[in-house]
Design a protein around this motif. Structure first.
Motif, PDB file in Angstrom:
ATOM      1  N   ARG A  52       0.827  -1.200   0.000  1.00 23.13           N
ATOM      2  CA  ARG A  52       0.000   0.000   0.000  1.00 23.13           C
ATOM      3  C   ARG A  52       0.864   1.254   0.000  1.00 23.13           C
ATOM      4  N   SER A  53       1.910   1.269   0.811  1.00 24.33           N
ATOM      5  CA  SER A  53       2.750   2.461   0.957  1.00 24.33           C
ATOM      6  C   SER A  53       3.462   2.814  -0.339  1.00 24.33           C
ATOM      7  N   PHE A  54       4.089   1.828  -0.969  1.00 25.69           N
ATOM      8  CA  PHE A  54       4.852   2.119  -2.183  1.00 25.69           C
ATOM      9  C   PHE A  54       3.950   2.358  -3.391  1.00 25.69           C
ATOM     10  N   ALA A  55       2.740   1.796  -3.383  1.00 24.62           N
ATOM     11  CA  ALA A  55       1.801   2.059  -4.476  1.00 24.62           C
ATOM     12  C   ALA A  55       1.306   3.493  -4.430  1.00 24.62           C
ATOM     13  N   ARG A  56       1.150   4.039  -3.224  1.00 26.56           N
ATOM     14  CA  ARG A  56       0.630   5.404  -3.074  1.00 26.56           C
ATOM     15  C   ARG A  56       1.604   6.452  -3.605  1.00 26.56           C
ATOM     16  N   MET A  57       2.869   6.122  -3.723  1.00 25.70           N
ATOM     17  CA  MET A  57       3.877   7.115  -4.113  1.00 25.70           C
ATOM     18  C   MET A  57       3.732   7.586  -5.551  1.00 25.70           C
ATOM     19  N   VAL A  58       3.029   6.838  -6.369  1.00 23.29           N
ATOM     20  CA  VAL A  58       2.881   7.220  -7.782  1.00 23.29           C
ATOM     21  C   VAL A  58       1.422   7.402  -8.168  1.00 23.29           C
ATOM     22  N   ALA A  59       0.542   7.523  -7.191  1.00 25.95           N
ATOM     23  CA  ALA A  59      -0.881   7.696  -7.480  1.00 25.95           C
ATOM     24  C   ALA A  59      -1.358   9.030  -6.930  1.00 25.95           C
ATOM     25  N   LYS A  60      -2.071   9.776  -7.765  1.00 23.21           N
ATOM     26  CA  LYS A  60      -2.651  11.031  -7.298  1.00 23.21           C
ATOM     27  C   LYS A  60      -3.895  10.722  -6.488  1.00 23.21           C
ATOM     28  N   PRO A  61      -3.967  11.199  -5.239  1.00 20.62           N
ATOM     29  CA  PRO A  61      -5.149  10.907  -4.414  1.00 20.62           C
ATOM     30  C   PRO A  61      -6.408  11.553  -4.991  1.00 20.62           C
ATOM     31  N   ASP A  62      -7.535  10.936  -4.692  1.00 20.73           N
ATOM     32  CA  ASP A  62      -8.818  11.496  -5.096  1.00 20.73           C
ATOM     33  C   ASP A  62      -9.242  12.554  -4.081  1.00 20.73           C
ATOM     34  N   TRP A  63     -10.035  13.522  -4.521  1.00 19.34           N
ATOM     35  CA  TRP A  63     -10.499  14.548  -3.605  1.00 19.34           C
ATOM     36  C   TRP A  63     -11.410  13.960  -2.536  1.00 19.34           C
ATOM     37  N   GLY A  64     -12.206  13.001  -2.876  1.00 18.13           N
ATOM     38  CA  GLY A  64     -13.019  12.317  -1.884  1.00 18.13           C
ATOM     39  C   GLY A  64     -14.075  13.190  -1.216  1.00 18.13           C
ATOM     40  N   ILE A  65     -14.447  14.294  -1.853  1.00 16.34           N
ATOM     41  CA  ILE A  65     -15.516  15.145  -1.322  1.00 16.34           C
ATOM     42  C   ILE A  65     -16.739  14.916  -2.205  1.00 16.34           C
ATOM     43  N   HIS A  66     -17.619  14.039  -1.774  1.00 10.77           N
ATOM     44  CA  HIS A  66     -18.733  13.612  -2.616  1.00 10.77           C
ATOM     45  C   HIS A  66     -19.995  14.427  -2.378  1.00 10.77           C
ATOM     46  N   SER A  67     -20.215  14.845  -1.140  1.00  9.44           N
ATOM     47  CA  SER A  67     -21.402  15.637  -0.827  1.00  9.44           C
ATOM     48  C   SER A  67     -21.174  16.406   0.461  1.00  9.44           C
ATOM     49  N   ILE A  68     -21.967  17.458   0.666  1.00 10.16           N
ATOM     50  CA  ILE A  68     -21.907  18.234   1.906  1.00 10.16           C
ATOM     51  C   ILE A  68     -23.330  18.542   2.375  1.00 10.16           C
ATOM     52  N   PRO A  69     -23.556  18.628   3.672  1.00  6.85           N
ATOM     53  CA  PRO A  69     -24.879  19.021   4.159  1.00  6.85           C
ATOM     54  C   PRO A  69     -25.102  20.510   3.941  1.00  6.85           C
ATOM     55  N   SER A  70     -26.337  20.886   3.711  1.00  2.67           N
ATOM     56  CA  SER A  70     -26.649  22.288   3.466  1.00  2.67           C
ATOM     57  C   SER A  70     -27.708  22.769   4.453  1.00  2.67           C
ATOM     58  N   GLU A  71     -28.007  24.064   4.380  1.00  4.98           N
ATOM     59  CA  GLU A  71     -28.950  24.668   5.312  1.00  4.98           C
ATOM     60  C   GLU A  71     -30.367  24.140   5.146  1.00  4.98           C
ATOM     61  N   ASP A  72     -30.651  23.575   3.984  1.00  3.54           N
ATOM     62  CA  ASP A  72     -32.000  23.059   3.761  1.00  3.54           C
ATOM     63  C   ASP A  72     -32.199  21.658   4.339  1.00  3.54           C
ATOM     64  N   GLY A  73     -31.171  21.154   5.040  1.00  6.14           N
ATOM     65  CA  GLY A  73     -31.277  19.848   5.679  1.00  6.14           C
ATOM     66  C   GLY A  73     -30.979  18.680   4.766  1.00  6.14           C
TER      67      GLY A  73
END
Length: 462
Positions: free
Chosen positions: A53-74
């Protein structure tokens, strides 16, 4: 060191370790070995899993991983990443929150180009999204950029920022984190002289080396000890045949990572030993604290040689920003030309990368900016990472930055008088009171006279 063979040798070593880890994990997981309850077998499988896992991560661009956020409308709203400006060495991207009314605050995050991807600011982006429209500079890995795309040094970086600011318009609030702080300051000054209507509304500089000599750290000491010739010979290599940027001169990400790890070698070694034991006992998880941190920390990118060398020579050794002697595209950038952009600096008292004093030095360079437009904050007990992505950022600094943006959301009709107070204390811009109509004026006349008053300068383009 400036050979393709050296670059390929480092990549071969990384690839070999990844293969050894995968092989050890597969071998120790063989069903027949389960007949013998030897804990060594579980340890080998755990070592293989962590190593692969460690050495594979050295050549991979991480994903943003921000899929959704809660909003004021609930409701949770889906977040999509959309390119706004696309360039060979970096893009300006937007985090579009679908189905949510557009926020008044528009924030442009300037991510560092210092070995890690812009995803290093993932938590910073996630913390700002509920309250602002967020854009960020997404720099590309130099090994993937063909030589035909040309050079990319700190002047080109500055001009990229100028174009990004022009694209977003004068209602933008720029937040520069770490390494790009001096160049974001220079880009704002460049616009102040060349295209004043395109200047951002506010500029927040977080933990950046505006004046590296203001407070010594290991980073600044290294810059003074080594000569440019030594640096070029030991740090610069040519991209190997495996990547699109074959032949490009770069400061390799793997070499940068080796430098990062050596600074705290004992701590990193213990962290991996502990993780192997946790995997052996079945206590580890895919997104446990160790993996969340090292998946990002180990993901490194190459920098162009000209960018790295010009940063060391001109920012750290020459102190061109600190001396207000920076030149872009043949034009001297005068930081005192900034007269309307509100500027705030943020530092951490335990920052060992950009020590307190290096960033706040920007306020002394802004001789054309009234004190009412300057502010600074020193976060007690915070280190370098904490001031933009840790608990200190979430609990203390983020609210202060948003308040600073709101305080300067509208330009005052009349310039607030300058205060004699030191420019290193937080100061908010105050709206000057409007002049009252003469007592003898009739209501209609008063409204008419107010309608003829000279319009205030909001800093927006016509």
């Amino acid at each position: 060191m400036r050979y393709m063979a050296t670059y390929d040798l480092m990549e071969t070593m990384r690839n070999t370790n990844q293969w050894l880890g995968a092989s050890a994990k597969a071998f120790a997981s063989y069903p027949g070995l389960a007949l013998s309850p030897n804990p060594m077998v579980q340890w080998v499988a755990a070592w293989g899993e962590v190593t692969e896992r460690s050495f594979a991560r050295m050549v991979a661009k991480p994903d943003w991983g921000i899929h959704s956020i809660p909003s004021e409308d609930g409701r949770d709203h889906i977040v999509s990443v959309e390119p706004v400006v696309e360039r060979p060495f970096g893009d300006l991207i937007r985090f579009h929150v679908q189905g949510r009314p557009e926020k008044k605050r528009k924030v442009m995050l300037v991510a560092p180009m210092s070995g890690h991807y812009a995803t290093l600011l993932r938590s910073t982006v996630a913390s700002l999204l509920p309250d602002a429209e967020v854009y960020i500079t997404d720099w590309h890995n130099a090994r993937d950029i063909p030589v035909s795309a040309g050079k990319f040094d700190i002047e080109d970086y500055t001009l990229y920022l100028v174009d990004f600011m022009r694209e977003l318009g004068p209602d933008t609030n720029v937040i520069a984190v770490c390494q790009p702080a001096p160049l974001a300051l220079a880009a704002t000054a460049y616009l102040a002289a060349e295209d004043p209507k395109a200047q951002p509304r506010t500029l927040t500089l977080i933990g950046g080396p505006i004046d590296p000599d203001a407070a010594a750290t290991d980073v600044t000491d290294f810059g003074r000890r080594i000569t440019m010739g030594q640096l070029e010979e030991t740090a610069i290599q040519r991209v190997g045949f495996k990547y699109k940027g074959v032949g490009r001169m770069v400061y390799p990400g793997l070499l940068q990572l080796a430098s990062f790890m050596s600074m705290n070698g004992e701590r990193h070694s213990k962290a991996f030993q502990d993780q192997i034991l946790r995997v052996t006992k079945g206590e580890a998880a895919d997104h446990d604290p160790h993996n969340r941190f090292y998946d990002e920390y180990l993901a490194v990118m190459d920098m162009t040689a000209e960018f790295y060398l010009s940063t060391v020579e001109r920012i750290f050794k020459g102190g061109e920003i600190a001396r207000n002697a920076f030149v872009v595209n043949g034009k001297k950038v005068d930081i005192s030309a900034i007269t309307s952009v509100a500027v705030k600096t943020v530092e951490g008292s335990k920052d060992d990368i950009s020590a307190p004093g290096q960033c706040v030095a920007a306020l002394d360079l802004l001789t054309g900016l009234p004190d009412s437009k300057k502010a600074s904050h020193l976060e007690q007990g915070a280190g370098h990472y904490g001031i933009f992505a840790g608990k200190s950022w979430r609990n203390n600094i983020r609210p202060l930055v948003l308040d600073f943006i709101d305080a300067n959301a509208e330009q005052p009709k009349k310039a607030a008088p300058e205060k004699a107070k030191s420019n290193v204390t937080p100061i908010k811009a105050e709206l000057a009171p409007e002049k009252k109509a003469p007592a003898k004026a009739k209501p209609k006349t008063t409204a008419k006279s107010q309608g003829k008053s000279k319009p205030r300068n909001t800093g927006k383009s016509a």
